[in-house]
Design an enzyme around this catalytic site. Sequence first.
Site, PDB file in Angstrom:
ATOM      1  N   GLY A   8       0.824  -1.210   0.000  1.00 38.66           N
ATOM      2  CA  GLY A   8       0.000   0.000   0.000  1.00 38.66           C
ATOM      3  C   GLY A   8       0.856   1.258   0.000  1.00 38.66           C
ATOM      4  N   ARG A  11      -0.354   5.532  -1.603  1.00 34.22           N
ATOM      5  CA  ARG A  11      -1.026   6.697  -1.015  1.00 34.22           C
ATOM      6  C   ARG A  11      -0.789   6.739   0.494  1.00 34.22           C
ATOM      7  NH1 ARG A  11      -6.552   5.857  -1.273  1.00 34.22           N
ATOM      8  NH2 ARG A  11      -6.443   3.767  -2.117  1.00 34.22           N
ATOM      9  N   VAL A  57      -3.022  -7.628  -1.781  1.00 34.27           N
ATOM     10  CA  VAL A  57      -2.550  -8.338  -0.573  1.00 34.27           C
ATOM     11  C   VAL A  57      -3.604  -9.295  -0.001  1.00 34.27           C
ATOM     12  CG1 VAL A  57      -0.901  -6.520   0.093  1.00 34.27           C
ATOM     13  CG2 VAL A  57      -3.206  -6.518   1.083  1.00 34.27           C
ATOM     14  N   ASN A  85       1.603  -2.466   5.414  1.00 32.68           N
ATOM     15  CA  ASN A  85       0.818  -1.242   5.622  1.00 32.68           C
ATOM     16  C   ASN A  85      -0.549  -1.272   4.948  1.00 32.68           C
ATOM     17  OD1 ASN A  85       0.446   1.884   5.848  1.00 32.68           O
ATOM     18  ND2 ASN A  85       0.402   1.454   3.651  1.00 32.68           N
ATOM     19  N   TYR A 150     -12.649  -4.709  11.469  1.00 26.74           N
ATOM     20  CA  TYR A 150     -11.349  -4.027  11.436  1.00 26.74           C
ATOM     21  C   TYR A 150     -10.618  -4.190  12.777  1.00 26.74           C
ATOM     22  CZ  TYR A 150      -8.241   0.040  10.482  1.00 26.74           C
ATOM     23  OH  TYR A 150      -7.171   0.889  10.268  1.00 26.74           O
TER      24      TYR A 150
HETATM   25  P1  NAP Z   1      -5.252   4.922   2.401  1.00 23.30           P
HETATM   26  O1  NAP Z   1      -4.861   6.341   2.302  1.00 23.30           O
HETATM   27  O2  NAP Z   1      -6.665   4.528   2.166  1.00 23.30           O
HETATM   28  O3  NAP Z   1      -4.286   4.052   1.461  1.00 23.30           O
HETATM   29  C1  NAP Z   1      -4.440   2.671   1.426  1.00 23.30           C
HETATM   30  C2  NAP Z   1      -3.286   2.056   0.693  1.00 23.30           C
HETATM   31  O4  NAP Z   1      -3.411   0.631   0.773  1.00 23.30           O
HETATM   32  C3  NAP Z   1      -3.264   2.413  -0.786  1.00 23.30           C
HETATM   33  O5  NAP Z   1      -1.929   2.482  -1.200  1.00 23.30           O
HETATM   34  C4  NAP Z   1      -3.974   1.217  -1.426  1.00 23.30           C
HETATM   35  O6  NAP Z   1      -3.595   0.960  -2.787  1.00 23.30           O
HETATM   36  C5  NAP Z   1      -3.458   0.101  -0.535  1.00 23.30           C
HETATM   37  N1  NAP Z   1      -4.327  -1.067  -0.550  1.00 23.30           N
HETATM   38  C6  NAP Z   1      -5.600  -1.186  -0.122  1.00 23.30           C
HETATM   39  N2  NAP Z   1      -6.045  -2.438  -0.315  1.00 23.30           N
HETATM   40  C7  NAP Z   1      -5.030  -3.118  -0.882  1.00 23.30           C
HETATM   41  C8  NAP Z   1      -4.876  -4.447  -1.342  1.00 23.30           C
HETATM   42  N3  NAP Z   1      -5.869  -5.334  -1.237  1.00 23.30           N
HETATM   43  N4  NAP Z   1      -3.693  -4.810  -1.900  1.00 23.30           N
HETATM   44  C9  NAP Z   1      -2.675  -3.928  -1.998  1.00 23.30           C
HETATM   45  N5  NAP Z   1      -2.761  -2.658  -1.593  1.00 23.30           N
HETATM   46  C10 NAP Z   1      -3.929  -2.255  -1.042  1.00 23.30           C
HETATM   47  O7  NAP Z   1      -4.923   4.346   3.863  1.00 23.30           O
HETATM   48  P2  NAP Z   1      -3.977   4.903   5.030  1.00 23.30           P
HETATM   49  O8  NAP Z   1      -4.796   5.770   5.888  1.00 23.30           O
HETATM   50  O9  NAP Z   1      -2.685   5.391   4.490  1.00 23.30           O
HETATM   51  O10 NAP Z   1      -3.764   3.543   5.853  1.00 23.30           O
HETATM   52  C11 NAP Z   1      -2.573   2.789   5.799  1.00 23.30           C
HETATM   53  C12 NAP Z   1      -2.588   1.792   6.944  1.00 23.30           C
HETATM   54  O11 NAP Z   1      -2.725   2.475   8.189  1.00 23.30           O
HETATM   55  C13 NAP Z   1      -3.766   0.803   6.885  1.00 23.30           C
HETATM   56  O12 NAP Z   1      -3.355  -0.470   7.306  1.00 23.30           O
HETATM   57  C14 NAP Z   1      -4.746   1.380   7.890  1.00 23.30           C
HETATM   58  O13 NAP Z   1      -5.596   0.389   8.405  1.00 23.30           O
HETATM   59  C15 NAP Z   1      -3.799   1.933   8.914  1.00 23.30           C
HETATM   60  N6  NAP Z   1      -4.375   2.978   9.754  1.00 23.30           N
HETATM   61  C16 NAP Z   1      -4.759   4.180   9.230  1.00 23.30           C
HETATM   62  C17 NAP Z   1      -5.293   5.152  10.069  1.00 23.30           C
HETATM   63  C18 NAP Z   1      -5.718   6.496   9.572  1.00 23.30           C
HETATM   64  O14 NAP Z   1      -6.259   7.280  10.378  1.00 23.30           O
HETATM   65  N7  NAP Z   1      -5.510   6.855   8.321  1.00 23.30           N
HETATM   66  C19 NAP Z   1      -5.447   4.884  11.433  1.00 23.30           C
HETATM   67  C20 NAP Z   1      -5.047   3.652  11.921  1.00 23.30           C
HETATM   68  C21 NAP Z   1      -4.500   2.706  11.090  1.00 23.30           C
HETATM   69  P3  NAP Z   1      -4.350   1.643  -4.055  1.00 23.30           P
HETATM   70  O15 NAP Z   1      -3.867   3.060  -4.076  1.00 23.30           O
HETATM   71  O16 NAP Z   1      -3.930   0.848  -5.226  1.00 23.30           O
HETATM   72  O17 NAP Z   1      -5.822   1.558  -3.750  1.00 23.30           O
END
Ligand code: NAP
Length: 239
Positions: A8, A11, A57, A85, A150
């Site tokens: 991931g 982004r 993934v 991630n 989740y």
């Molecule tokens: P995001 O901005 O929605 O980005 C998600 C990323 O994961 C993108 O690069 C997306 O790829 C990739 N992705 C999603 N599903 C996938 C799959 N099946 N196979 C491969 N890649 C996949 O999310 P984020 O906020 O940066 O979150 C990153 C991590 O932090 C996640 O594990 C999330 O649960 C965790 N997290 C986030 C927050 C928050 O507040 N943002 C809080 C706690 C934990 P594409 O661009 O190709 O779609």
Amino acid sequence: MKCALVTGGSRGIGRAICLQLAARGYYVLVNYKSNKEEAENTLAQIKGKGELLQFDVADKEQIQEVLGGWIAANEDKQVEVLVNNAGIRDDSLMAWMGEEQWDHVLKTNLDSFFYVTRIVLNSMLAHKYGRIINIVSLSGIKGLAGQTNYSAAKAGVIGATKALAQEVARQGITVNALAPGFIKTDMTEGLDEKEMKAIIPAKRFGLPEEVAHAAAFFASPEAAYITGQVLSINGGLYT
Ligand code: NAP
């Protein structure tokens, strides 16, 4: 050549981690699922010091084919750092949650840890060095209403982090987790920051870069004696 794989990486938090690792001299494998444009954007920001690796993934066959294929074809390159991630959320009260919502969130956030890490672990064991960093969540520590899927997935990764850390500590491999609270990314775009920040002691959402700095620390050779830990990055939200 020392490499880092960031799932991931196209982004949000994953992209910020790619930038940090590239700045520390890693050749970065930027995984993404479907957003090629943003993945190429990440690659441009790390000035081509890496390559794109597209696979879902949540799909163990694709992981084997694409990641397994890359490893077999690149014996001169060693994945020293793995950042699990990639993640999604699909919220709903449990009473209304569909099987598909449960399965997809569990596959993407939890099963992915097993299938991706297992492939990379073999070469880390052979080289007696590795840094595995799992991005979990406040939701996996505390549990959040509307996120049974989740919370379960992230709590599962926390348990796996602690177990694997003990399995591989002797081989120079550390396994740690980062648990963000609310971070400004596409994932939190729909949330009302004004309303939510009232409960955050720091009175703001965090930035992807603030998670990435912690990931870079866990990834460093100097963090060799820190393993099995979960570091919260949440502006002081009580967990
Ligand atoms: P995001 O901005 O929605 O980005 C998600 C990323 O994961 C993108 O690069 C997306 O790829 C990739 N992705 C999603 N599903 C996938 C799959 N099946 N196979 C491969 N890649 C996949 O999310 P984020 O906020 O940066 O979150 C990153 C991590 O932090 C996640 O594990 C999330 O649960 C965790 N997290 C986030 C927050 C928050 O507040 N943002 C809080 C706690 C934990 P594409 O661009 O190709 O779609």
